[in-house]
Write an enzyme that holds these catalytic residues in place. Structure first.
Site, PDB file in Angstrom:
ATOM      1  N   GLY A 183       0.984  -0.828   0.108  1.00 55.72           N
ATOM      2  CA  GLY A 183       0.030   0.313   0.384  1.00 55.72           C
ATOM      3  C   GLY A 183       0.848   1.383  -0.449  1.00 55.72           C
ATOM      4  O   GLY A 183       1.993   1.295   0.348  1.00 55.72           O
TER       5      GLY A 183
ATOM      6  N   GLN B 160       3.780   9.840   0.957  1.00 54.95           N
ATOM      7  CA  GLN B 160       4.644   9.238   0.991  1.00 54.95           C
ATOM      8  C   GLN B 160       5.372   9.011  -0.295  1.00 54.95           C
ATOM      9  O   GLN B 160       6.746   9.282  -0.136  1.00 54.95           O
ATOM     10  CB  GLN B 160       4.432   7.616   1.397  1.00 54.95           C
ATOM     11  CG  GLN B 160       3.876   7.083   2.726  1.00 54.95           C
ATOM     12  CD  GLN B 160       3.125   5.911   2.496  1.00 54.95           C
ATOM     13  OE1 GLN B 160       2.543   4.925   1.891  1.00 54.95           O
ATOM     14  NE2 GLN B 160       4.728   5.148   3.644  1.00 54.95           N
TER      15      GLN B 160
ATOM     16  N   CYS C  20       6.297   0.473   7.076  1.00 54.01           N
ATOM     17  CA  CYS C  20       5.578   1.222   6.505  1.00 54.01           C
ATOM     18  C   CYS C  20       6.817   1.461   5.713  1.00 54.01           C
ATOM     19  O   CYS C  20       8.407   1.690   6.167  1.00 54.01           O
ATOM     20  CB  CYS C  20       5.080   2.328   8.241  1.00 54.01           C
ATOM     21  SG  CYS C  20       4.591   4.096   6.665  1.00 54.01           S
ATOM     22  N   LEU C  21       6.372   1.854   4.784  1.00 54.75           N
ATOM     23  CA  LEU C  21       7.464   2.067   3.042  1.00 54.75           C
ATOM     24  C   LEU C  21       8.315   3.418   3.655  1.00 54.75           C
ATOM     25  O   LEU C  21       9.448   3.891   3.451  1.00 54.75           O
ATOM     26  CB  LEU C  21       7.079   2.016   2.070  1.00 54.75           C
ATOM     27  CG  LEU C  21       6.373   1.066   1.270  1.00 54.75           C
ATOM     28  CD1 LEU C  21       5.493   1.270   0.211  1.00 54.75           C
ATOM     29  CD2 LEU C  21       7.668   0.309   0.871  1.00 54.75           C
TER      30      LEU C  21
ATOM     31  N   HIS D  79      -4.139   1.204   7.243  1.00 58.33           N
ATOM     32  CA  HIS D  79      -2.923   2.203   7.353  1.00 58.33           C
ATOM     33  C   HIS D  79      -2.453   3.182   6.919  1.00 58.33           C
ATOM     34  O   HIS D  79      -2.538   4.327   6.773  1.00 58.33           O
ATOM     35  CB  HIS D  79      -2.186   1.114   7.176  1.00 58.33           C
ATOM     36  CG  HIS D  79      -0.597   1.534   7.538  1.00 58.33           C
ATOM     37  ND1 HIS D  79       0.774   1.063   8.418  1.00 58.33           N
ATOM     38  CD2 HIS D  79       0.470   2.134   6.766  1.00 58.33           C
ATOM     39  CE1 HIS D  79       1.585   0.909   7.771  1.00 58.33           C
ATOM     40  NE2 HIS D  79       1.253   2.541   6.857  1.00 58.33           N
ATOM     41  N   GLU D  80      -3.400   2.877   5.172  1.00 58.26           N
ATOM     42  CA  GLU D  80      -3.040   4.323   4.624  1.00 58.26           C
ATOM     43  C   GLU D  80      -4.127   5.106   5.096  1.00 58.26           C
ATOM     44  O   GLU D  80      -3.966   6.637   4.458  1.00 58.26           O
ATOM     45  CB  GLU D  80      -3.427   3.702   2.962  1.00 58.26           C
ATOM     46  CG  GLU D  80      -2.554   2.607   2.555  1.00 58.26           C
ATOM     47  CD  GLU D  80      -1.285   2.181   2.614  1.00 58.26           C
ATOM     48  OE1 GLU D  80      -0.636   3.486   2.732  1.00 58.26           O
ATOM     49  OE2 GLU D  80      -0.386   1.248   3.463  1.00 58.26           O
TER      50      GLU D  80
ATOM     51  N   HIS E 270      -2.537   7.177   6.872  1.00 57.99           N
ATOM     52  CA  HIS E 270      -1.814   8.283   6.154  1.00 57.99           C
ATOM     53  C   HIS E 270      -2.060   9.466   5.293  1.00 57.99           C
ATOM     54  O   HIS E 270      -1.314  10.855   5.388  1.00 57.99           O
ATOM     55  CB  HIS E 270      -0.758   7.520   4.928  1.00 57.99           C
ATOM     56  CG  HIS E 270       0.364   6.786   5.008  1.00 57.99           C
ATOM     57  ND1 HIS E 270       1.541   7.176   5.680  1.00 57.99           N
ATOM     58  CD2 HIS E 270       0.309   5.372   5.067  1.00 57.99           C
ATOM     59  CE1 HIS E 270       2.085   6.610   5.985  1.00 57.99           C
ATOM     60  NE2 HIS E 270       1.681   5.115   6.295  1.00 57.99           N
TER      61      HIS E 270
END
Ligand code: ZN
Length: 186
Positions: free
Chosen positions: A46, A51, A89-90, A131-132, A135
């Site tokens: 995701g 990000q 997380c990226l 999670h997204e 963000h």
């Protein structure tokens, strides 16, 4: 399609509220394509617009079920049950922590053509959606850790950063693949 740089913990944009997308233009669709390219290159499941340094309220998701999900202006309209699992997380690579999330969610959003739809998710997809969407409102998974665990995670992060001041990282697919295992980064 281009692989974009990923903004990492410390970048102010990760803590900012996003702006709803008014019209889904070709420019937005190009951003979506670039976000998928970036997410796949980084072996993520995701990726949310902040990000990659953008303030549009949109996210892309692919949890490996043969669906490329695009959620524009997503809104979670139902959340029920509980699940706990390790999350990454990226934007905070190599840091993981156990987070409690709803077991099942229903999200309302626009697709890449601007058409409204509803999506139900359970298990990993439910976790990823939450999670997204977080963000898109400036929230990160580390916010859910206990004070002690968050402090440990941040200390590890500082150590891994070795004084690195840049708020972005280049995605190097091979390098990421090497240490990527069971943990999913979102
Ligand atoms: Zn993330």
């Amino acid at each position: 399609m281009s692989v974009l740089d990923i903004y990492v913990l410390g970048a102010p944009i990760l803590r900012q509220e996003t702006r709803p997308v008014e019209v889904v233009t070709d420019e937005i669709r190009r951003l979506i394509d670039d976000m998928f390219a970036t997410m796949y290159a980084a072996k993520g499941i995701g990726l949310a617009a902040p990000q990659v340094g953008r303030s549009e309220r949109l996210t892309v998701i692919d949890v490996g079920d043969d669906r490329q999900l695009v959620l524009i202006n997503p809104e979670i309209v139902l959340a029920e049950g509980k699940q706990r699992a390790e999350e990454g997380c990226l934007s905070i690579p190599d840091i993981y922590g156990e987070v409690e999330r709803a077991a099942r969610v229903v999200v309302r959003a626009l697709d890449r053509d601007g058409k409204p739809f509803e999506l139900e998710g359970t298990e990993l997809l439910a976790r990823c959606i939450q999670h997204e969407v977080d963000h898109l409102h400036g929230r990160l998974f580390i916010d859910y850790l206990s004070v002690v665990k968050r402090r440990a995670a941040l200390a590890k992060w500082e150590k891994l950063r070795k004084g690195e001041k840049s708020h972005t990282r280049k995605v190097v697919p091979a390098e990421v693949a090497e240490h990527h295992h069971r943990d999913e980064e979102l």
